[in-house]
Design an enzyme around this catalytic site. Structure first.
Site, PDB file in Angstrom:
ATOM      1  N   GLN A 117       4.625  -3.957  22.420  1.00  0.00           N
ATOM      2  CA  GLN A 117       3.711  -4.776  21.625  1.00  0.00           C
ATOM      3  C   GLN A 117       4.481  -5.826  20.855  1.00  0.00           C
ATOM      4  O   GLN A 117       5.612  -5.587  20.423  1.00  0.00           O
ATOM      5  CB  GLN A 117       2.920  -3.889  20.655  1.00  0.00           C
TER       6      GLN A 117
ATOM      7  N   VAL B 233       9.478   5.079  21.592  1.00  0.00           N
ATOM      8  CA  VAL B 233       8.564   6.101  22.119  1.00  0.00           C
ATOM      9  C   VAL B 233       8.071   5.625  23.487  1.00  0.00           C
ATOM     10  O   VAL B 233       7.575   4.504  23.613  1.00  0.00           O
ATOM     11  CB  VAL B 233       7.370   6.341  21.177  1.00  0.00           C
TER      12      VAL B 233
ATOM     13  N   ASP C 118      -8.293   1.229   8.286  1.00  0.00           N
ATOM     14  CA  ASP C 118      -8.386   2.685   8.447  1.00  0.00           C
ATOM     15  C   ASP C 118      -9.405   3.104   9.498  1.00  0.00           C
ATOM     16  O   ASP C 118      -9.169   4.018  10.284  1.00  0.00           O
ATOM     17  CB  ASP C 118      -8.756   3.337   7.107  1.00  0.00           C
TER      18      ASP C 118
ATOM     19  N   LEU D 286       0.815  -1.217   0.000  1.00  0.00           N
ATOM     20  CA  LEU D 286       0.000   0.000   0.000  1.00  0.00           C
ATOM     21  C   LEU D 286       0.845   1.262   0.000  1.00  0.00           C
ATOM     22  O   LEU D 286       0.417   2.288  -0.514  1.00  0.00           O
ATOM     23  CB  LEU D 286      -0.916   0.017   1.231  1.00  0.00           C
TER      24      LEU D 286
ATOM     25  N   HIS E 278       6.212   7.614   9.219  1.00  0.00           N
ATOM     26  CA  HIS E 278       7.559   7.095   8.945  1.00  0.00           C
ATOM     27  C   HIS E 278       8.476   8.201   8.427  1.00  0.00           C
ATOM     28  O   HIS E 278       9.642   8.293   8.825  1.00  0.00           O
ATOM     29  CB  HIS E 278       7.499   5.979   7.898  1.00  0.00           C
TER      30      HIS E 278
ATOM     31  N   GLU F  18       2.343   6.484   6.459  1.00  0.00           N
ATOM     32  CA  GLU F  18       3.623   6.655   5.771  1.00  0.00           C
ATOM     33  C   GLU F  18       4.299   7.984   6.128  1.00  0.00           C
ATOM     34  O   GLU F  18       5.527   8.051   6.236  1.00  0.00           O
ATOM     35  CB  GLU F  18       3.422   6.548   4.258  1.00  0.00           C
TER      36      GLU F  18
END
Length: 403
Positions: free
Chosen positions: A248, A242, A278, A173, A222, A219
């Site tokens: 996780q 962070v 989304d 994607l 990133h 994105e």
């Protein structure tokens, strides 16, 4: 080792379908970059009173082979709108984030605009369209970045966020070049998003998993030095650097129910930097915000100076001439008359449907003070948009076809 090279390309790259969230992101852990980032983050709270909202100018390169890949201006703007909601904590689905995580949600104070000035200071729409002969050009990144290879050369990456929208095939994607990676050439600095996951309308509307524009949000995270929320190696031995995002394990897909537990803790799978659908994403955290602002201030300061490219230009959007289309409603032929138009270098007429798909495209001859006939034989009854494109200006009228 000074540098630790880690490839986070994606999970099961060649087996995931397009409706699964997957992105390509190469992370090179650079001790110097991380040291500077950590220093900024430590002092982040002390800088609150001196910061202003950052506005980043965006250039969207539409690289298309088939007409459906040449997405509309409206679809592009829908993506810009999503970015401004997500990065300013104005997204309506924030209400669905569980309370213990909602308290960590941040207004990142970052906004985006389609550039209004190009690299030479001329007015622009911030949209570049290039037709290519390459199938699924986004599956070979280096082609996307090069006009000579069928893609589109970027604008100065130090001053503009370049986003390429194209066909990336069925396994990916989005892709983002990493921050200050010596292996990535400056001309390849930016973000690539598949045309079926960009924005919220048009070609994205039928993508049930990714129709809210969150691929670009992910994105750009990133691009501003955020890792996937699970970190680097998707185990409990690593994290995303962070402090306020929970540890996780592997990525989440689809739309999980709350809570989800790995590493002995409730996971923030609704973070924009996970792989969920989304409509199940909703926040960046305060810690992620600090890291993104560190990237902007320490490593991408030209984007701050480039914000003047977001300022309105002095060019009027009202044409200095009269143009009419008739008849309206039309049946078999449409006529466009341009009266006393000044000379423009590039002249074109397009007819699009309400999903933004180009149905008719016609270049206008050198002498444009005349009437142009357009056949509607291949268009069915309905409402359409006629666009008159003159250099960087676009003028639109609505027509009805009734045969």
């Amino acid at each position: 080792m000074k540098y630790l090279y880690i490839l986070i390309f994606l999970i099961h790259l060649f087996s995931l379908p397009l409706n699964a969230q997957n992105c390509g992101f190469i992370f090179k852990k650079d001790e110097k970059i991380e040291s500077i980032t950590e220093g900024y983050v430590r002092n982040y709270k002390h800088n609150l009173s001196t910061r202003a909202v950052v506005k980043i100018p965006v250039v969207v390169h539409i690289i298309w082979k088939n007409a459906q890949e040449n997405i509309s201006d409206a679809q592009i703007q829908s993506q810009i709108d999503v970015l401004n909601q997500d990065f300013r904590k104005k997204n309506v689905d924030l209400k669905d984030v569980p309370g213990n995580f909602k308290a960590l949600a941040a207004d990142c104070e970052i906004e985006f605009c389609l550039a209004t000035k190009d690299t030479l200071g001329n007015s622009t729409t911030g949209i570049v369209r290039r037709q290519t002969s390459v199938d699924e050009i986004g599956s070979v990144f280096r082609r996307v970045y090069s006009t000579t290879l069928g893609g589109s050369n970027n604008w100065k990456p130090e001053n503009y966020l370049n986003i390429w929208v194209c066909n990336m095939g069925n396994n990916l994607l989005g892709f983002t070049s990493p921050l200050k990676d010596a292996a990535i050439k400056p001309q390849e600095d930016g973000v690539i998003v598949d045309y079926r996951a960009f924005g919220t309308i048009g070609t994205a509307a039928n993508n049930t998993a990714h129709n809210k524009g969150r691929t670009a949000t992910h994105e750009i995270g990133h691009y501003l030095n955020l890792l996937h929320i699970w970190g680097i190696d998707d185990t409990c031995n690593d994290d995303d650097l962070v402090n306020d995002t929970p540890l996780q394990g592997p990525a989440y897909q689809g739309c999980p129910s709350f809570p989800q537990l790995t590493c002995g803790i409730s996971n923030m799978y609704m973070n924009f930097m996970d792989y969920t659908d989304d409509n199940c994403m909703g926040l960046f955290t305060v810690g992620q915000k600090a890291r993104m602002l560190a990237a902007l201030n320490e490593f991408r300061p030209g984007l701050l100076r480039g914000s003047t490219a977001c300022e309105p230009t002095s060019v009027s959007t009202t044409p200095l001439f009269n143009w009419t289309i008739y008849p309206n409603p039309a049946a078999n032929n449409l006529y466009l008359n341009i009266d006393s138009a000044p000379l423009f270098k590039n002249r074109k007429v397009e007819i699009r449907d309400l999903l933004g798909r180009i149905l008719i495209e016609k270049n206008i001859s050198e002498t444009i003070n005349n009437t142009i006939e357009i056949s509607l034989d291949n268009i069915s009854n309905g409402i359409y948009i006629v666009s008159l494109n003159l250099d960087n200006q676009v003028f639109m009228k609505k027509i009805t076809v009734n045969k």
